[in-house]
Scaffold this motif. Structure first.
Motif, mmCIF file in Angstrom:
data_model
loop_
_atom_site.group_PDB
_atom_site.id
_atom_site.type_symbol
_atom_site.label_atom_id
_atom_site.label_comp_id
_atom_site.label_asym_id
_atom_site.label_seq_id
_atom_site.Cartn_x
_atom_site.Cartn_y
_atom_site.Cartn_z
ATOM 1 N N HIS A 93 0.780 -1.453 -0.080
ATOM 2 C CA HIS A 93 -0.132 0.065 0.023
ATOM 3 C C HIS A 93 0.951 1.183 0.164
ATOM 4 C CE1 HIS A 93 -4.332 -1.135 0.435
ATOM 5 N NE2 HIS A 93 -3.623 -2.257 0.528
ATOM 6 N N SER A 94 2.023 1.111 0.133
ATOM 7 C CA SER A 94 2.886 2.276 0.056
ATOM 8 C C SER A 94 3.613 2.438 -1.396
ATOM 9 C CB SER A 94 4.282 2.230 1.019
ATOM 10 O OG SER A 94 3.927 2.250 2.430
ATOM 11 N N PHE A 95 3.924 1.119 -1.946
ATOM 12 C CA PHE A 95 3.978 1.161 -3.391
ATOM 13 C C PHE A 95 3.110 1.349 -4.320
ATOM 14 C CE2 PHE A 95 5.639 -0.586 -7.137
ATOM 15 C CZ PHE A 95 6.886 -0.571 -6.905
ATOM 16 N N PHE A 96 1.821 1.194 -4.070
ATOM 17 C CA PHE A 96 0.642 1.581 -4.981
ATOM 18 C C PHE A 96 -0.294 2.392 -4.167
ATOM 19 C CE2 PHE A 96 1.979 -2.710 -6.480
ATOM 20 C CZ PHE A 96 2.387 -2.433 -8.008
ATOM 21 N N THR A 97 -0.360 3.767 -4.641
ATOM 22 C CA THR A 97 -1.194 4.679 -3.840
ATOM 23 C C THR A 97 -2.020 5.164 -5.103
ATOM 24 O OG1 THR A 97 0.417 6.339 -4.211
ATOM 25 C CG2 THR A 97 0.556 5.157 -2.312
ATOM 26 N N PRO A 98 -3.134 6.303 -4.452
ATOM 27 C CA PRO A 98 -3.970 6.706 -5.608
ATOM 28 C C PRO A 98 -3.130 7.667 -6.496
ATOM 29 C CG PRO A 98 -4.781 6.773 -3.516
ATOM 30 C CD PRO A 98 -3.540 6.213 -3.340
ATOM 31 N N GLY A 99 -3.195 7.491 -7.935
ATOM 32 C CA GLY A 99 -2.385 8.056 -8.757
ATOM 33 C C GLY A 99 -1.176 7.186 -9.154
ATOM 34 N N HIS A 100 -0.727 6.312 -8.539
ATOM 35 C CA HIS A 100 0.353 5.654 -8.689
ATOM 36 C C HIS A 100 -0.018 3.901 -8.436
ATOM 37 C CE1 HIS A 100 2.171 9.272 -7.403
ATOM 38 N NE2 HIS A 100 3.061 9.189 -8.466
ATOM 39 N N MET A 101 -0.914 3.404 -9.407
ATOM 40 C CA MET A 101 -1.659 2.116 -9.186
ATOM 41 C C MET A 101 -0.903 1.041 -10.048
ATOM 42 S SD MET A 101 -3.739 1.846 -6.452
ATOM 43 C CE MET A 101 -4.206 0.437 -7.135
ATOM 44 N N ASN A 105 7.573 -1.949 -14.330
ATOM 45 C CA ASN A 105 8.476 -2.934 -14.980
ATOM 46 C C ASN A 105 8.295 -4.175 -14.364
ATOM 47 O OD1 ASN A 105 10.831 -3.233 -12.852
ATOM 48 N ND2 ASN A 105 10.942 -1.069 -13.424
ATOM 49 N N ALA A 106 8.612 -5.307 -15.020
ATOM 50 C CA ALA A 106 8.265 -6.750 -14.466
ATOM 51 C C ALA A 106 8.852 -6.824 -12.674
ATOM 52 C CB ALA A 106 8.910 -7.753 -15.374
ATOM 53 N N ARG A 107 10.062 -6.303 -12.414
ATOM 54 C CA ARG A 107 10.497 -6.473 -11.286
ATOM 55 C C ARG A 107 9.677 -5.999 -10.321
ATOM 56 N NH1 ARG A 107 15.520 -8.054 -10.568
ATOM 57 N NH2 ARG A 107 15.784 -7.002 -8.735
ATOM 58 N N ASP A 108 8.615 -4.981 -10.589
ATOM 59 C CA ASP A 108 7.699 -4.446 -9.569
ATOM 60 C C ASP A 108 6.835 -5.720 -9.220
ATOM 61 O OD1 ASP A 108 8.833 -2.237 -9.586
ATOM 62 O OD2 ASP A 108 7.433 -1.224 -10.940
ATOM 63 N N TRP A 109 6.700 -6.770 -9.955
ATOM 64 C CA TRP A 109 5.848 -7.810 -9.674
ATOM 65 C C TRP A 109 6.048 -8.569 -8.268
ATOM 66 C CZ3 TRP A 109 6.006 -11.265 -14.513
ATOM 67 C CH2 TRP A 109 5.717 -10.581 -15.733
ATOM 68 N N ARG A 110 7.422 -8.142 -7.727
ATOM 69 C CA ARG A 110 7.765 -8.533 -6.299
ATOM 70 C C ARG A 110 6.899 -8.139 -5.170
ATOM 71 N NH1 ARG A 110 8.716 -9.595 -1.994
ATOM 72 N NH2 ARG A 110 10.485 -10.207 -0.815
ATOM 73 N N VAL A 111 6.545 -6.874 -5.752
ATOM 74 C CA VAL A 111 5.418 -6.403 -4.363
ATOM 75 C C VAL A 111 4.043 -6.529 -4.715
ATOM 76 C CG1 VAL A 111 5.063 -3.993 -5.417
ATOM 77 C CG2 VAL A 111 5.303 -4.201 -2.978
#
Length: 381
Positions: A93-101, A105-111
């Motif tokens: 919920h810190s990585f994905f916030t309103p406006g940043h959902m 890149n694929a390495r973000d799948w980690r979160v």
């Protein structure tokens, strides 16, 4: 030190192990899940009508289980599930916030994805024991239930990943996924994440437990291809980021420090995502009226709102805060455009320079008024 969403993302990405392979992660989960399902279903033969009832019952119970875990363990700290809470409420919920959902890149799948080993644990600790118990009663029901429990896990992973896909991906236009993306986006609002929209695949339990919340998607703010005018100003304010941003996002106080703001009609206090208010302004020598909606509020970090006004005016204002010692670096970004040709010409020739001067002056006034207010109250707004 509190950070913006981009700051947190940068730190999280830096901590990902260099050998992490997102494609291997995703492939393992899908392949293991498919193999487990095939094993469970391999002995299912000549299913009778009554045995098929195991399918809706299992899916219903799985939907309930996901809802309960997400609601009560993902957003409320329990000693026996503190790692899950930290990973979900903290990291995700810190990585994905309103406006940043969306992920970049694929390495973000980690979160986004659960750890790869979790599907193994789910299969061995949940699906397999239930299969073993049920096979003594009915082999077909046991096989159906075991496979469906793994299928439910895979469906959760796939839908959750789709809910963070970049909007240009064609999958996001599929009706079911589009609706669940919107529900999940609303869930990621700070003021809603502990109370609304916990289902990921199908919002049945949210509906039954009264936690379903819906807002239609806002119309695109910049429907034309005309680039928006962008200006950014910053100032250092004595005070911590939470107090400073709370003051700046209390829109009823804007007329005290922004020279363009004449009157505000809206709620008092810092406004969260989804809040609406209206403003009478005099900007660039012209009177106008704005209808605002707050897009994001992360206390001490970021606040953003969008507005529409007269003469085809649309704009976005964003406040960002970073701690600098005992003070706060406050950054205000203004982006705006006019839809009409005449106003675009007027903006280029005259209005832009006036608005830039007014915005720069507002930062100095904000610094002075915020410091006086915080010194007088001794606490945040």
């Amino acid at each position: 030190m509190r950070q913006t969403t981009e700051g947190f993302r940068g730190r999280y990405r830096a901590d990902i192990h260099p050998l992490y392979n997102p494609w291997l992660h995703g492939t393992f989960v899908l392949v293991f899940g498919a193999l487990a399902i095939s094993v469970f279903w391999s002995n299912v033969q000549q299913v009778r009508p009554a045995e098929w009832l195991a399918v809706p019952v299992t899916l219903l119970l799985f939907n309930l289980g996901v809802y309960m875990v997400h609601r009560h363990l993902g957003h409320h700290k329990k000693s026996f599930a503190r790692l899950f809470y930290a990973r979900h409420a903290g990291d995700h919920h810190s990585f994905f916030t309103p406006g940043h959902m969306t992920y970049d890149n694929a390495r973000d799948w980690r979160v986004i994805l659960f750890p790869a080993w979790l599907i193994v644990l789910h299969t061995l600790a949940v699906a397999l024991p239930l299969w073993w118990l049920l096979k003594h009663i009915n082999t077909n029901v046991a096989g159906l239930v075991g496979g469906l429990l793994v299928l439910g896990y895979l469906t959760y992973e796939v839908f959750h990943a789709c809910e963070h896909l970049p909007s240009r991906n064609p999958l996001t236009r599929l009706p079911w996924i589009r609706q669940m993306r919107r529900l999940h986006e609303l869930h990621h609002r700070r003021e809603l994440m502990q109370a609304r929209n916990f289902n990921i695949v199908f919002p049945l339990m949210d509906y039954l437990f009264g936690t379903l919340y819906w807002e239609p998607e806002p119309e695109p703010l910049n429907p034309t291809r005309t680039p928006m005018t962008r200006m950014q100003h910053q100032v250092v304010i004595a005070g911590n980021p939470i107090q400073v941003l709370a003051y700046a996002s209390t829109v009823t106080l804007w007329p005290q420090w922004h020279p363009s703001s004449l009157r505000i009609d809206g709620p008092k206090g810092p406004l969260h995502a989804g809040a609406r208010f209206e403003e009478d302004i005099r900007a660039g020598g012209r009177d106008g009226h704005l209808r605002w909606e707050v897009a994001e509020y992360l206390p001490g970090r970021r606040w953003s709102a969008e507005a529409r006004g007269d003469h085809g005016l649309s704009l976005v204002v964003t406040y960002e805060c970073d701690a600098t010692g005992e003070d706060t670096r406050f950054v205000r970004t203004l982006e705006y455009q006019f839809s009409g040709l005449a106003m675009r010409i007027a903006n280029r020739l005259l209005l832009k320079r006036r608005i830039d001067r007014e915005s720069a002056a507002s930062m100095l006034a904000l610094r002075d008024m915020a410091q006086k207010y915080l010194a007088a109250t001794g606490v945040g707004v």
